[in-house]
Design an enzyme around this catalytic site. Structure first.
Site, PDB file in Angstrom:
ATOM      1  N   GLU B  50      43.436  39.296  36.979  1.00  0.00           N
ATOM      2  CA  GLU B  50      42.367  40.195  37.419  1.00  0.00           C
ATOM      3  C   GLU B  50      41.086  40.073  36.607  1.00  0.00           C
ATOM      4  OE1 GLU B  50      40.656  43.116  36.474  1.00  0.00           O
ATOM      5  OE2 GLU B  50      40.013  43.693  38.500  1.00  0.00           O
ATOM      6  N   HIS B 119      44.284  45.684  32.717  1.00  0.00           N
ATOM      7  CA  HIS B 119      43.236  45.553  33.738  1.00  0.00           C
ATOM      8  C   HIS B 119      42.069  44.795  33.106  1.00  0.00           C
ATOM      9  CE1 HIS B 119      41.686  47.801  37.561  1.00  0.00           C
ATOM     10  NE2 HIS B 119      41.117  46.632  37.455  1.00  0.00           N
ATOM     11  N   ILE B 121      39.382  43.309  30.283  1.00  0.00           N
ATOM     12  CA  ILE B 121      39.556  42.777  28.938  1.00  0.00           C
ATOM     13  C   ILE B 121      38.191  42.468  28.327  1.00  0.00           C
ATOM     14  CG2 ILE B 121      39.810  40.430  29.873  1.00  0.00           C
ATOM     15  CD1 ILE B 121      41.791  39.835  27.595  1.00  0.00           C
ATOM     16  N   ASN B 277      34.584  41.608  38.797  1.00  0.00           N
ATOM     17  CA  ASN B 277      34.263  41.514  37.385  1.00  0.00           C
ATOM     18  C   ASN B 277      33.108  40.552  37.140  1.00  0.00           C
ATOM     19  OD1 ASN B 277      36.238  43.315  36.299  1.00  0.00           O
ATOM     20  ND2 ASN B 277      37.794  41.805  36.845  1.00  0.00           N
TER      21      ASN B 277
END
Lengths: 369, 371
Positions: B50, B119, B121, B277
C-alpha cells in the site's frame, strides 16, 4: 399522465447527461505521456494529414488539406498562411534533413495549383525506388480525384501520371491500393452544399458515407450507408481491409472477396476517434492518430488556431483481427506539441505522428513500439 | 397540475444528480493502457504494497496487508481466507535481480506482530550506519490505532520495535510525514469504524470528518479539520511544503509550513484522478503517485480483491513548492491485469516501483526522457 411525464423527464435527463459525458470529457481527464523524447519536425507547419512509410524508411506526407465543406475560418487560415497542397518527404534515416517539399511535375490532367491532397497510398518499387503514389485530391470547383504519381528519387520529384475520377465519388478521404490502379476509397461526406452539409454532420449516423472500389476502369460502391468512413489500410497479405470511422469511434475489418466485395468480420469501438491507419512493418499491428476529445477537434477544425489534443494508439492484430484488450496508447499530448493527430507510423523504433492541419512530430521510443 | 409539474421536476433533479454520480464514478471513461518500458511483477509479494518509501541509497521499505475496521466484510474475508498478515518488505534497487524480502518484526511489550496491520510509512534516514528509523501507521487488530517506531538493522534484516504512539485524536489514520525524530504529521482519514457509516461518511456527507494531526514529540494536536478523507502525505526536500492527497476530491493540497509548525494552504490542485500516496522524486522536482482512475472499479475491488481495478502512475511536477497541473504526465496505465488498484509509486535510477492496496508490487524500466 404523471407516468408519461416522468418517463419523458427521465429519458431527457439521461440522454442529456450521457451525451454530455461522451462529448465533453473535461480536458484534463486524460494525462499526457510520451514514449520518449519528442520534437516537431522542421520544415512542415500546416498539416501532415496522412502519410505512408516505405520499407526503407521514406515517409511520404500529404500537407495542406482542404475539402469543400471546411469552415470559413479554416479557409481563412489556409489563405492567410499561404498554405498550398503539397507532398513532403521525411527520411527516417536522415532526420536532420527534416521534412522536404517534393516538386510536383504537372501534366495536361494535373495543375499543382489546384492540388489539395488528403489520403495517400503507395505501391513500392523495391528495385529502383520509383514508388507509385496515389493521392486523394479535392480540387476546388471540380470533382474529387485520385492522382497517380511516380516518385523520382534522383530529383525528389513527383511526376504526375494519371487522374481517376467518377460520379460515385462525393467528398472522399483516404484510399488504399491493392495493385496498380486498383484501390479502395472512402467517401466520408456526401453533400458539398454548406447547409446540407450541416444537416449531414448532425445526422451522420444515418449513413451518408460509403466505400468505393476502382477496378482499373470503373468505380463501384462496395459498402453503403456508412457513418463517415475515414482512414483505410490493407493487411500485409492484402486480404483484409481496415477502415477507421471516427464518428462511431470504431475501426472495422473487412475480408476482401475474390470479386473485391467486402464482408465485415469485425467492428471494434475504441472509445476515441481514430482518423488514419498505418500497418506496422511486420504487419502485427495498426497505428492510428486519434482525436480523444470530440468538442476540441470540432473546435480545431472550425478554427485551426485552437489546440486539440493528440493521441496515438497501437491496435495489435491477431489472425487479421484487432485484439481490443491489448490496445496501447503510445502518445498523448494536450495539443501544445501537436494538435489534431490524424496518422502515425513506426520505423526503427521511432514514431512519426501527423496532424490534420498542424505539425509533424517525431519521437524516440524507450519501449518497443 | 402544479403538483404534477413539481413531481416531474423533482424526478428530473434526482435523475440528474444520480447521473452525475455515475459519470464521476468513471462508468463512461475510456482509458488506454500504456507502460514506460518493460514491467514485471515482483515475486514474493502478493497481498499488498500500500505504501512505500525509498531511502537515498535505494532501499524501498514497503507496507503490506493493510486492513482497518471500516473495510468491508468481503475484504476482511479475503484476508482471512488467504492468511494475510501485516508485514513490511524490503526491495533493494541495488541488487542485480531484486525481489521483495520480508523483514522480521521484533516484538516489544508494546507491540505484537500478530496484530500488526500497517498502512502509511515514513522514514528518518541514518546515512551513517543505515539504521534507518521507520515510522508506520498501525491499525492494530487488538488495541488502539498507533504509530509504530522501528529501527532497521541492516545486518540481520530486522525491524526492532522501539516505541508506540497513540492518542484519542487518531480515529482511522492513513499516512504520516516525519519532520524530525518523533515529530510528524498524520492524516486522520476516516472517523467511523463501522463499514456502513464509513460508506456514508465517504460518499454522502457534504462535509468531511477527516483531519490533519501534528505530533510534537509528546502531544497530538489538530492542524486542519473538516477534510474529506485525507490520505497520502509527503514533505518537500527542504521540508517547507507538505503535500496531502485527498482522493475523494481528486485533489492534492499543498501546505506551506510556518514557524511553530502551523500550516497555510497555498494550493489545491485538481487532478481529475484519485491519487493515493505521494512520493517525492530523488531530486525533489516532482511527486509520484499511485492513483485510482476509475472509482466504481476501485469500490468493487475493495469489496472483493479478486476483482481487478485499473492502476495509474502520475508524475506531478513541482515549481517553487507548488504542483504544475499542465505538466502532469501519466507514466503507467494498466487495466488491472498486471497490478490492481495502484496506491504508491517511486522512481530510483531509471526504475519505477509501483505498489497497490492489496494486490501486487510491480517494477518497470523507465527512461530519463520521460520522468
Amino acid at each position: 399522465m404523471i407516468g408519461g411525464a416522468v418517463k419523458v423527464a427521465l429519458v431527457a435527463i439521461i440522454v442529456y447527461r450521457v451525451a454530455r459525458s461522451f462529448l465533453n470529457p473535461p480536458d484534463d481527464v486524460f494525462k499526457k505521456h510520451y514514449p520518449g523524447k519528442c520534437s516537431q519536425v522542421k520544415g512542415l507547419n500546416f498539416g501532415s494529414e496522412d502519410l505512408e512509410v516505405t520499407k526503407n524508411g521514406l515517409a511520404f506526407v500529404t500537407s495542406g488539406v482542404w475539402f469543400p465543406t471546411v469552415s470559413n475560418k479554416f479557409d481563412e487560415f489556409l489563405k492567410s498562411n499561404n498554405i498550398q497542397g503539397n507532398i513532403f518527404l521525411y527520411d527516417f534515416n536522415q532526420p536532420d534533413l527534416g521534412a522536404r517539399k517534393l516538386k510536383l511535375i504537372p501534366s495536361k490532367d494535373f495543375d499543382p495549383e489546384t492540388f489539395h491532397p488528403h489520403g495517400i497510398s503507395l505501391l513500392e518499387d523495391e528495385t529502383n525506388g520509383e514508388h507509385l503514389l496515389y493521392v486523394v485530391s479535392h480540387p476546388k470547383h471540380a470533382d474529387d480525384a485520385v492522382e497517380k504519381f511516380r516518385y523520382s528519387p534522383k530529383t525528389n520529384e513527383l511526376i504526375h501520371l494519371k487522374s481517376f475520377t467518377g460520379d460515385v465519388l462525393h467528398i472522399t478521404n483516404d484510399l488504399t491500393v491493392l495493385e496498380e490502379d486498383k484501390f479502395y476509397i472512402s467517401n466520408f461526406l456526401y453533400f458539398k452544399n454548406p447547409y446540407l452539409s450541416i444537416a449531414e454532420h448532425v445526422f451522420s449516423s444515418f449513413g451518408f458515407g460509403s466505400l468505393v472500389f476502382f477496378n482499373g476502369t470503373a468505380f463501384s460502391v462496395v459498402k453503403q450507408s456508412m457513418n463517415s468512413p475515414n482512414g483505410l489500410f490493407l493487411s500485409k497479405d492484402k486480404r483484409i481491409l481496415y477502415n477507421a470511422l471516427p464518428r462511431e469511434q470504431s475501426v472495422k475489418a473487412f475480408e476482401i472477396k475474390s470479386d473485391y466485395s467486402l464482408t465485415e468480420i469485425q467492428s471494434v469501438v475504441i472509445g476515441t476517434s481514430p482518423d488514419n491507419l498505418h500497418l506496422s512493418n511486420s504487419g502485427d499491428a495498426l497505428y492510428t492518430g486519434a482525436h480523444p476529445v470530440i468538442p476540441k477537434i470540432i473546435q480545431h477544425l472550425g478554427d485551426p488556431r485552437q489546440p486539440s489534443p493528440s493521441s496515438v494508439l497501437k491496435l495489435p492484430l491477431k489472425d487479421g483481427k484487432i485484439v481490443p484488450e491489448e490496445i496501447v496508447e503510445l502518445f498523448y499530448d494536450h495539443g501544445n506539441l501537436i494538435s489534431g493527430s490524424s496518422v502515425a507510423a513506426v520505423y526503427n523504433n521511432k514514431l512519426l505522428i501527423g496532424s490534420v492541419i498542424n505539425k509533424l512530430v517525431i519521437c524516440d521510443a524507450n519501449t518497443a513500439l | 397540475m402544479l403538483r404534477k409539474a413539481l413531481l416531474v421536476a423533482a424526478v428530473a433533479v434526482i435523475i440528474y444528480k444520480l447521473m452525475n454520480v455515475v459519470i464521476k464514478a468513471g462508468v463512461f471513461t475510456h482509458y488506454k493502457k500504456h507502460y514506460p518500458g518493460p514491467c514485471r511483477q515482483i515475486k514474493g509479494l502478493n497481498y499488498g504494497s500500500e505504501d512505500l518509501e525509498v531511502t537515498k541509497d535505494g532501499l524501498a521499505f514497503i507496507t503490506s496487508g493493510v486492513s482497518y475496521a471500516a473495510m468491508s466484510t468481503g475484504y476482511k474475508e479475503f484476508l482471512q481466507r488467504n492468511g494475510i498478515k501485516g508485514r513490511i518488505f524490503l526491495y533493494d534497487f541495488n541488487e542485480v535481480h531484486p525481489e521483495a524480502r520480508e523483514l522480521q518484526l521484533v516484538p516489544s511489550k508494546d507491540f505484537n506482530p500478530d496484530y500488526f496491520h500497517p498502512h502509511g510509512i515514513s522514514i528518518l534516514e541514518d546515512s551513517v550506519k543505515g539504521e534507518h528509523i521507520i515510522y508506520v501507521i498501525n491499525h492494530a487488530e487488538i488495541g488502539d490505532e498507533a504509530v509504530e517506531k522501528f529501527k532497521f538493522l541492516p545486518e540481520s534484516y530486522k525491524l526492532l520495535h522501539l516505541k508506540s504512539f497513540r492518542g484519542p485524536l487518531m480515529h482511522i489514520t492513513n499516512d504520516l510525514a516525519i519532520i524530525g525524530e518523533d515529530q510528524f504529521y498524520i492524516s486522520d482519514y476516516l472517523y467511523f469504524k463501522d463499514h456502513t457509516l464509513s460508506l456514508i461518511e465517504q460518499a454522502f456527507l457534504p462535509f468531511g470528518l477527516g483531519s490533519l494531526l501534528y505530533f510534537n514529540g509528546s502531544d497530538f494536536s489538530v492542524v486542519d479539520s473538516g477534510l474529506f478523507s485525507p490520505n497520502g502525505m509527503t514533505l518537500s526536500k527542504d521540508k517547507r511544503y507538505l503535500y496531502l492527497s485527498l482522493p475523494a476530491l481528486s485533489t492534492v493540497n499543498v501546505y506551506e509550513l510556518e514557524k511553530g509548525n502551523s500550516l497555510v494552504l497555498i494550493q489545491s490542485a485538481y487532478l481529475h484522478s484519485m491519487a493515493d500516496n505521494l512520493h517525492l522524486s530523488e531530486s525533489g522536482d516532482a511527486l509520484y503517485s499511485g492513483a485510482h482512475p476509475i472509482l466504481h472499479q476501485l469500490v468493487v475491488h475493495l469489496d472483493d480483491p479478486r476483482q481487478p481495478a485499473p492502476s495509474s502512475v502520475l508524475r506531478l511536477p513541482l515549481k517553487d513548492g507548488k504542483i504544475v497541473p499542465e505538466d502532469i504526465t501519466e507514466l503507467f496505465y494498466d487495466h488491472g491485469d498486471l497490478i490492481s488498484a495502484s496506491s504508491c509509486a517511486a522512481i530510483y535510477k531509471n526504475k519505477l516501483l509501483i505498489g497497490s492496496v492489496i494486490n501486487k508490487l510491480v517494477v518497470c524500466d523507465v527512461n530519463a526522457d520521460i520522468v
